[in-house]
Motif scaffolding. Sequence first.
Motif, PDB file in Angstrom:
ATOM      1  N   ARG A  17      31.717 -26.578  -9.255  1.00  0.00           N
ATOM      2  CA  ARG A  17      31.298 -27.630 -10.182  1.00  0.00           C
ATOM      3  C   ARG A  17      31.910 -27.529 -11.586  1.00  0.00           C
ATOM      4  O   ARG A  17      31.906 -28.503 -12.320  1.00  0.00           O
ATOM      5  CB  ARG A  17      29.777 -27.641 -10.299  1.00  0.00           C
ATOM      6  N   ARG A  19      35.064 -25.713 -14.257  1.00  0.00           N
ATOM      7  CA  ARG A  19      36.381 -25.070 -14.356  1.00  0.00           C
ATOM      8  C   ARG A  19      36.180 -23.730 -15.068  1.00  0.00           C
ATOM      9  O   ARG A  19      36.035 -23.685 -16.285  1.00  0.00           O
ATOM     10  CB  ARG A  19      37.350 -25.969 -15.102  1.00  0.00           C
ATOM     11  N   GLN A  68      41.498 -28.939  -1.141  1.00  0.00           N
ATOM     12  CA  GLN A  68      42.053 -29.707  -2.249  1.00  0.00           C
ATOM     13  C   GLN A  68      43.501 -30.107  -1.967  1.00  0.00           C
ATOM     14  O   GLN A  68      43.889 -31.251  -2.191  1.00  0.00           O
ATOM     15  CB  GLN A  68      41.969 -28.916  -3.550  1.00  0.00           C
ATOM     16  N   HIS A  72      44.474 -33.947  -1.540  1.00  0.00           N
ATOM     17  CA  HIS A  72      45.409 -34.460  -2.543  1.00  0.00           C
ATOM     18  C   HIS A  72      46.687 -34.996  -1.902  1.00  0.00           C
ATOM     19  O   HIS A  72      47.167 -36.069  -2.256  1.00  0.00           O
ATOM     20  CB  HIS A  72      45.748 -33.375  -3.564  1.00  0.00           C
ATOM     21  N   ALA A 134      32.510 -37.888  -4.539  1.00  0.00           N
ATOM     22  CA  ALA A 134      33.017 -37.539  -5.869  1.00  0.00           C
ATOM     23  C   ALA A 134      33.966 -36.341  -5.797  1.00  0.00           C
ATOM     24  O   ALA A 134      35.006 -36.323  -6.469  1.00  0.00           O
ATOM     25  CB  ALA A 134      31.854 -37.242  -6.812  1.00  0.00           C
ATOM     26  N   GLU A 135      33.626 -35.364  -4.964  1.00  0.00           N
ATOM     27  CA  GLU A 135      34.478 -34.177  -4.799  1.00  0.00           C
ATOM     28  C   GLU A 135      35.843 -34.567  -4.217  1.00  0.00           C
ATOM     29  O   GLU A 135      36.887 -34.141  -4.702  1.00  0.00           O
ATOM     30  CB  GLU A 135      33.773 -33.173  -3.884  1.00  0.00           C
ATOM     31  N   TYR A 138      37.877 -36.464  -6.711  1.00  0.00           N
ATOM     32  CA  TYR A 138      38.380 -35.515  -7.705  1.00  0.00           C
ATOM     33  C   TYR A 138      39.609 -34.794  -7.155  1.00  0.00           C
ATOM     34  O   TYR A 138      40.628 -34.687  -7.851  1.00  0.00           O
ATOM     35  CB  TYR A 138      37.277 -34.526  -8.064  1.00  0.00           C
ATOM     36  N   GLU A 142      41.671 -38.960  -8.563  1.00  0.00           N
ATOM     37  CA  GLU A 142      41.265 -40.309  -8.925  1.00  0.00           C
ATOM     38  C   GLU A 142      40.212 -40.344 -10.028  1.00  0.00           C
ATOM     39  O   GLU A 142      40.057 -41.351 -10.683  1.00  0.00           O
ATOM     40  CB  GLU A 142      40.740 -41.044  -7.693  1.00  0.00           C
ATOM     41  N   VAL A 143      39.450 -39.290 -10.193  1.00  0.00           N
ATOM     42  CA  VAL A 143      38.399 -39.264 -11.216  1.00  0.00           C
ATOM     43  C   VAL A 143      38.337 -37.880 -11.820  1.00  0.00           C
ATOM     44  O   VAL A 143      38.755 -36.901 -11.208  1.00  0.00           O
ATOM     45  CB  VAL A 143      37.005 -39.623 -10.640  1.00  0.00           C
ATOM     46  N   GLN A 144      37.800 -37.799 -13.017  1.00  0.00           N
ATOM     47  CA  GLN A 144      37.567 -36.507 -13.648  1.00  0.00           C
ATOM     48  C   GLN A 144      36.249 -35.943 -13.173  1.00  0.00           C
ATOM     49  O   GLN A 144      35.258 -36.644 -13.099  1.00  0.00           O
ATOM     50  CB  GLN A 144      37.525 -36.658 -15.172  1.00  0.00           C
ATOM     51  N   LYS A 145      36.239 -34.684 -12.838  1.00  0.00           N
ATOM     52  CA  LYS A 145      35.019 -34.006 -12.409  1.00  0.00           C
ATOM     53  C   LYS A 145      34.291 -33.523 -13.646  1.00  0.00           C
ATOM     54  O   LYS A 145      34.891 -32.983 -14.552  1.00  0.00           O
ATOM     55  CB  LYS A 145      35.397 -32.834 -11.514  1.00  0.00           C
ATOM     56  N   SER A 146      32.978 -33.733 -13.657  1.00  0.00           N
ATOM     57  CA  SER A 146      32.201 -33.274 -14.830  1.00  0.00           C
ATOM     58  C   SER A 146      31.804 -31.829 -14.678  1.00  0.00           C
ATOM     59  O   SER A 146      31.842 -31.240 -13.669  1.00  0.00           O
ATOM     60  CB  SER A 146      30.962 -34.137 -14.998  1.00  0.00           C
TER      61      SER A 146
END
Length: 146
Positions: A17, A19, A68, A72, A134-135, A138, A142-146
């Motif tokens: 969740r 970095r 990933q 990707h 969402a994962e 990410y 396509e989206v930024q992970k919070s």
Amino acid sequence: MKKRIQRQEIIRDIVRRKRIRTQHEIVDLLISRGFKCTQATVSRDVEELKLTKSAGGYYVLAEDQHLQRMVHDLTEIVHRTGNLLVVHAQGGTAAGVAAAIDLAGLDGVLGTVSGDTTLLVICENDEKAALIEAELLYFMGEVQKS
């Protein structure tokens, strides 16, 4: 033994969740969640969990790094409806993406079914499906992970 397993599950969650660049960051986050531990303990956990550093210098789980890369490089579209995710992949690669999802052991994934270019991810419920969507997005970039 039970504390170690719980602590390592929390570390898995943290690394998925956030970095995280250092073991000290992991220690601080574990302490904030009520675990008493040292950097030496976390170092052993990192080794047991087979955490590696990504190209960006962040800790990742080995199975997540594979997932990933697969998502990707091979995934084109992710669409969620309820507790199901429909994932479109490049021709002939859906089975490989499905296997990577299965091997990652993502929380909430019950299993996958794949064809040639499309796979179905069956999740426990709508909320878990939204998190997995969402994962995957990410991982696709396509989206930024919070």
